[in-house]
Design a protein around this motif. Structure first.
Motif, PDB file in Angstrom:
ATOM      1  N   UNK A 134       0.015  -1.057  -0.456  1.00  0.00           N
ATOM      2  CA  UNK A 134      -0.101   0.057   0.150  1.00  0.00           C
ATOM      3  C   UNK A 134       0.387   1.542  -0.196  1.00  0.00           C
ATOM      4  N   UNK A 135       2.274   1.301   0.667  1.00  0.00           N
ATOM      5  CA  UNK A 135       2.918   2.245   1.390  1.00  0.00           C
ATOM      6  C   UNK A 135       3.194   2.689  -0.566  1.00  0.00           C
ATOM      7  N   UNK A 136       3.829   1.693  -0.968  1.00  0.00           N
ATOM      8  CA  UNK A 136       4.119   1.920  -2.671  1.00  0.00           C
ATOM      9  C   UNK A 136       3.988   1.816  -3.137  1.00  0.00           C
ATOM     10  N   UNK A 137       2.619   2.033  -2.907  1.00  0.00           N
ATOM     11  CA  UNK A 137       1.858   2.581  -4.407  1.00  0.00           C
ATOM     12  C   UNK A 137       1.111   4.129  -4.647  1.00  0.00           C
ATOM     13  N   UNK A 138       0.994   4.181  -2.910  1.00  0.00           N
ATOM     14  CA  UNK A 138       1.129   5.355  -2.400  1.00  0.00           C
ATOM     15  C   UNK A 138       2.207   6.565  -2.465  1.00  0.00           C
ATOM     16  N   UNK A 139       3.504   6.423  -2.926  1.00  0.00           N
ATOM     17  CA  UNK A 139       4.841   6.479  -3.030  1.00  0.00           C
ATOM     18  C   UNK A 139       5.095   7.015  -4.340  1.00  0.00           C
ATOM     19  N   UNK A 140       4.145   5.614  -5.787  1.00  0.00           N
ATOM     20  CA  UNK A 140       4.106   6.242  -6.951  1.00  0.00           C
ATOM     21  C   UNK A 140       3.309   6.931  -7.439  1.00  0.00           C
ATOM     22  N   UNK A 141       1.932   7.200  -6.677  1.00  0.00           N
ATOM     23  CA  UNK A 141       0.723   8.186  -6.704  1.00  0.00           C
ATOM     24  C   UNK A 141       1.575   9.256  -6.224  1.00  0.00           C
ATOM     25  N   UNK A 142       2.732   9.927  -5.538  1.00  0.00           N
ATOM     26  CA  UNK A 142       2.928  11.026  -5.108  1.00  0.00           C
ATOM     27  C   UNK A 142       3.570  11.112  -6.054  1.00  0.00           C
ATOM     28  N   UNK A 143       4.258  10.931  -7.225  1.00  0.00           N
ATOM     29  CA  UNK A 143       6.080  11.127  -8.380  1.00  0.00           C
ATOM     30  C   UNK A 143       4.212  11.379  -9.067  1.00  0.00           C
ATOM     31  N   UNK A 144       3.494  11.349  -9.031  1.00  0.00           N
ATOM     32  CA  UNK A 144       2.449  11.389 -10.479  1.00  0.00           C
ATOM     33  C   UNK A 144       2.656  12.624 -10.888  1.00  0.00           C
ATOM     34  N   UNK A 145       2.751  12.959 -12.460  1.00  0.00           N
ATOM     35  CA  UNK A 145       3.528  14.497 -12.509  1.00  0.00           C
ATOM     36  C   UNK A 145       2.118  15.317 -12.531  1.00  0.00           C
ATOM     37  N   UNK A 146       0.588  14.674 -13.188  1.00  0.00           N
ATOM     38  CA  UNK A 146      -0.484  15.106 -13.408  1.00  0.00           C
ATOM     39  C   UNK A 146      -0.762  15.738 -11.787  1.00  0.00           C
ATOM     40  N   UNK A 147      -0.834  14.941 -10.837  1.00  0.00           N
ATOM     41  CA  UNK A 147      -0.959  15.397  -9.385  1.00  0.00           C
ATOM     42  C   UNK A 147       0.148  16.544  -9.096  1.00  0.00           C
ATOM     43  N   UNK A 148       1.191  16.171  -9.344  1.00  0.00           N
ATOM     44  CA  UNK A 148       1.826  17.639  -9.285  1.00  0.00           C
ATOM     45  C   UNK A 148       1.800  18.613  -9.879  1.00  0.00           C
ATOM     46  N   UNK A 149       1.392  18.881 -11.031  1.00  0.00           N
ATOM     47  CA  UNK A 149       1.101  19.950 -11.394  1.00  0.00           C
ATOM     48  C   UNK A 149       0.040  20.239 -10.912  1.00  0.00           C
ATOM     49  N   UNK A 150      -1.020  20.004 -11.106  1.00  0.00           N
ATOM     50  CA  UNK A 150      -2.122  20.175 -10.359  1.00  0.00           C
ATOM     51  C   UNK A 150      -2.092  21.457  -9.050  1.00  0.00           C
ATOM     52  N   UNK A 151      -1.097  20.627  -8.294  1.00  0.00           N
ATOM     53  CA  UNK A 151      -0.985  21.157  -7.102  1.00  0.00           C
ATOM     54  C   UNK A 151      -0.073  22.897  -6.880  1.00  0.00           C
ATOM     55  N   UNK A 152       0.768  22.199  -8.068  1.00  0.00           N
ATOM     56  CA  UNK A 152       1.490  23.334  -9.036  1.00  0.00           C
ATOM     57  C   UNK A 152       0.823  24.958  -8.931  1.00  0.00           C
ATOM     58  N   UNK A 153       0.472  25.193  -7.452  1.00  0.00           N
ATOM     59  CA  UNK A 153      -0.334  26.781  -8.299  1.00  0.00           C
ATOM     60  C   UNK A 153      -0.150  27.831  -7.190  1.00  0.00           C
ATOM     61  N   UNK A 154       1.020  28.261  -8.230  1.00  0.00           N
ATOM     62  CA  UNK A 154       2.003  29.124  -7.511  1.00  0.00           C
ATOM     63  C   UNK A 154       2.487  29.467  -6.181  1.00  0.00           C
ATOM     64  N   UNK A 155       3.131  28.272  -5.706  1.00  0.00           N
ATOM     65  CA  UNK A 155       4.246  28.286  -4.696  1.00  0.00           C
ATOM     66  C   UNK A 155       4.967  28.780  -5.343  1.00  0.00           C
ATOM     67  N   UNK A 156       6.079  29.503  -5.324  1.00  0.00           N
ATOM     68  CA  UNK A 156       7.291  30.031  -5.647  1.00  0.00           C
ATOM     69  C   UNK A 156       8.250  29.129  -4.563  1.00  0.00           C
ATOM     70  N   UNK A 157       8.431  27.918  -4.182  1.00  0.00           N
ATOM     71  CA  UNK A 157       9.055  28.042  -3.254  1.00  0.00           C
ATOM     72  C   UNK A 157      10.790  27.812  -3.522  1.00  0.00           C
ATOM     73  N   UNK A 158      11.575  28.729  -4.200  1.00  0.00           N
ATOM     74  CA  UNK A 158      12.899  27.462  -4.603  1.00  0.00           C
ATOM     75  C   UNK A 158      14.069  27.257  -2.765  1.00  0.00           C
TER      76      UNK A 158
END
Length: 705
Positions: A134-158
């Motif tokens: 289960x943990x590996x499934x979640x870990x893999x999902x956390x790498x999902x580019x689409x989800x990551x892109x959706x999350x990327x909403x103007x948070x500009x932390x360098x």
DNA sequence: ATGCCATAGTCGTCTTTGATAATT
DNA sequence: AAATTATCTTTGACGACTATGGCA
């Protein structure tokens, strides 16, 4: 036959039944087949006895073999007696006993058998593997580019620093509502996306979103979970604890399943336990003092009545304890009164009380009566009211939610120094760097730490040590470490490759710097420390020092000083022998052999007959030196055999061959051999040697095979 | 809540080298 | 005559471990 035909039973059988009745407290039955010898022996209900039944004569039966036996009366129910009247051979007679609660009733508690323990361990292991997957499934999902892109909403932390991380975490905490369950959208990625869209999701999903965002920000982040695994021991208590987050409703449905019926107590809530469970919830609710939140539905009216009957408010009583005990215990030296562990837990529980949700209360109500279990399964997820959470959150970081910390993230912070640090980040509870509080919060929520596993790069790593201050408290709840390490080994490789940082030094340091426990019991098999009083019979302290401290006046030694001793023979099986001129490190007594005849005579000089075993430590040993094979001749003992306690006991230059009829083969080939004695067996009341194959010189191995 | 002790039940370990009669 | 096989019988004491309950 009359209503209560009487027959008599030998006491031996009776005793046997009583013992089982004493445990089960039910009706017991003995089926006796006419032609069954065993049945006759045990119950003495044969054809002659049948006649006695007809006559209703409680005479002595089985005159020959029952000489010296005592007899007691029993009852046969009329129905079964009729059946027993048939003259057909092969019919069965059923003797039914009704257990009458007597004054001598024992409160015998059935213990878990080896089989149950094994089953529990297997379930534990399987569950662990499932949770790892289960943990590996979640870990893999956390790498999902689409989800990551959706999350990327103007948070500009360098660059990452503590303050920016804090704002991120706070944004998460403000943005997402935690719900108990969410509908499955087909994949965890879909569930995450849905949670992101609707701003509500399970703790698992929201935590995964945080990990995804951290990774989108190019931080090294791991998904961490305190795996909520079924118990290693077949203890139903673990199942009976209050389920706070309401996510594991399935366990309550289990009592109806056939599996549960077969294995009593396994994975089920027995009615009795359900009551206890409910009781516990009552007391918790009382403690919160937030019963005003209860909705007065018809289902909860009786409950509230029960509650109002409970005058003793636990909160009040605890406060009283405080005021009375504190002056006695803590007024002497310290200006600051130290907090007991119970105090800390109580405070946390009080904090939880402030943020208690309606959903949880409803769940509690639903669990009260069996009828409402159905509604419990159906109930729609109730949103956690953020208002309540904000009431609870104050300057000091607390677990503002009532749920136990089961999911969080670890973010690797490089900082200025070369060695970085994994930082605990819990967006569900709005906490950063709270690793020292996780253990206490988990304990309060009855989800103690057992396996805290961090997932990254498709792999996993056990990081329990980072969060656990008292390893000895959790170690008994974990599987044997060999198995666990074997499972994790390949996953750790993957994890290491992804994070490129090994915190092993830090974890190891934690493992070696646990504070001395204050109670003596904790020193039993403690992994770091030892008290002499808890040494096993075959253990000594060598060397006896240094003393690391004291517990209740007893010196505390390092566990590394504890040496486990063995007899000469014991070491032999490991291919070691005691050096010359070594005297035993310890001499222990062995159980006496019983000699039936003239036992009274031996009473006089009992002490001299007490057998002893001489034990030696590993510092007194040297490698086993056996005479080797010479010219194809196997060195044999005085019986013409070779004792093969283990393969390490083979004389140099010989091999152990075990094949059918190998004796004849060796003999016909004219090869010198010796029977291999591999151990002892207990048969016929005495021990007999057990042989397995032969020992021959190595050069003949292939010829014989 | 916790520590400590007693009790009771289960399980594992330690023990540690046939005799006789029938059959092949 | 020698070798092989079946049958006899079916331990039991103790320590380790673990729940559980009472008490402080």
């Amino acid at each position: 036959p009359a209503t209560n035909a009487r027959l008599q039973m030998p006491v031996a059988g009776q005793v046997e039944l009583e013992s089982s009745l004493g445990i089960k407290r039910k009706k017991g039955k003995v089926n006796t087949e006419r032609n069954d010898d065993t049945g006759k022996k045990r119950c003495s209900v044969g054809s002659s006895e049948k006649k006695k039944l007809e006559e209703k004569e409680p005479e002595a039966i089985g005159d020959n073999d029952a000489a010296g036996m005592e007899w007691e009366d029993g009852h046969v129910s009329p129905v079964e007696c009729k059946e027993g009247y048939s003259h057909d051979l092969g019919e069965t007679v059923t003797v039914e006993f009704t257990d009458v609660p007597s004054s001598t009733e024992k409160k015998s508690v059935r213990r878990h058998t080896a089989e149950e323990k094994e089953l529990a361990e297997l379930m534990h292991k399987v569950h662990l593997l499932c949770l790892l997957a289960r943990g590996r499934v979640i870990d893999k999902a956390c790498n999902d580019p689409l989800i990551q892109h959706l999350l990327w909403n103007g948070v500009d932390t360098l660059k990452l620093d503590a303050n920016k991380l804090r704002s991120l975490v706070n944004w998460f905490h403000r943005t997402f509502c935690i719900i108990a369950r969410s509908a499955d959208k087909g994949s965890f990625e879909s569930n995450m996306a849905f949670a992101l869209q609707s701003h509500e999701g399970t703790a698992e999903e929201v935590c995964a979103l945080s990990v995804a965002l951290f990774r989108a920000l190019n931080l090294t982040a791991r998904f961490v979970t305190n795996m909520d695994v079924v118990g290693l021991k077949p203890d139903a208590k673990a199942m009976g604890t209050p389920n706070q987050d309401g996510t594991r409703l399935s366990t309550r449905a289990l009592p109806c399943s056939p599996v549960a019926a077969g294995h009593n107590e396994f994975n089920t809530l027995s009615p009795a336990r359900l009551e206890v469970n409910t009781e516990h919830r009552f007391s918790r609710a009382k403690q919160r003092g937030d019963l005003g939140n209860l909705k007065r539905t018809s289902a909860c009216k009786s409950l509230s009545k029960n509650l109002s009957n409970c005058k003793a408010d636990q909160y009040a009583s605890t406060s009283k304890d405080e005021s009375s005990s504190s002056p006695n215990s803590f007024t002497s030296s310290n200006a600051e009164i130290p907090k007991r562990k119970g105090d800390v837990e109580f405070e946390l529980q009080l904090q939880m009380a402030l943020s208690a949700t309606g959903a949880e209360i409803q769940e509690m109500l639903a669990a009260t009566s069996s009828q409402s279990i159905g509604t419990l399964l159906d109930y729609t997820p109730l949103k956690k009211l953020r208002k309540n959470a904000e009431v609870a959150s104050n300057s000091s970081a607390v677990w503002s939610r009532s749920g136990p910390p089961l999911y969080w993230a670890e973010v690797y912070c490089g900082g200025q120094t070369l060695t970085g640090k994994w930082v605990h980040v819990d967006v569900v509870n709005d906490i950063i760097d709270g690793e020292r509080k996780v253990e206490a919060a988990s304990a309060v929520c009855r989800k103690p730490l057992r396996y805290v596993v961090a997932f990254a790069g498709g792999g996993a790593k056990d990081v329990t040590r980072r969060y656990c201050l008292q390893w000895h408290r959790i170690v008994q709840g974990r599987v044997n470490p060999e198995w666990w390490e074997k499972v994790l080994a390949p996953l750790e490789q993957l994890e290491l490759a992804a994070t490129n940082d090994s915190e092993d030094m830090e974890l190891q340091t934690r493992a070696l710097t646990e504070p001395l426990p204050t109670n003596q019991q904790a020193y039993r098999d403690h992994h770091l420390y030892a008290l002499e009083k808890w040494l096993h019979k075959n253990q000594v302290l060598h060397p006896k020092g240094p003393v690391l401290g004291f517990c209740k006046g007893h010196p505390v030694y390092p566990r590394s000083c504890v040496q486990t001793l063995q007899s000469r023979h014991g070491w032999l099986t490991e291919g070691l022998q005691v050096r010359e001129n070594e005297s035993p490190a310890k001499i222990v007594t062995r159980p006496k052999r019983i000699f039936n005849s003239q036992s009274r005579e031996s009473n006089s000089n009992e002490d001299e007959l007490q057998a002893t075993t001489e034990l030696y430590g590993k510092w007194q040993l040297e490698p086993l030196q056996l005479p080797g094979a010479v010219n194809g001749i196997v060195p044999k003992n005085e019986r013409g055999q070779v004792d093969v306690w283990s393969e390490k006991c083979l004389p140099p230059g010989t091999v152990h061959l075990s094949k059918p009829r190998i004796f004849q083969v060796a003999k016909r080939l004219g090869i010198d051999y010796a029977p291999a004695m591999i151990g002892f067996d207990y048969r016929s009341g005495r021990c007999a040697p057990v042989y397995d194959g032969i020992v021959v010189c190595a050069e003949f191995k292939n010829a014989i095979l």
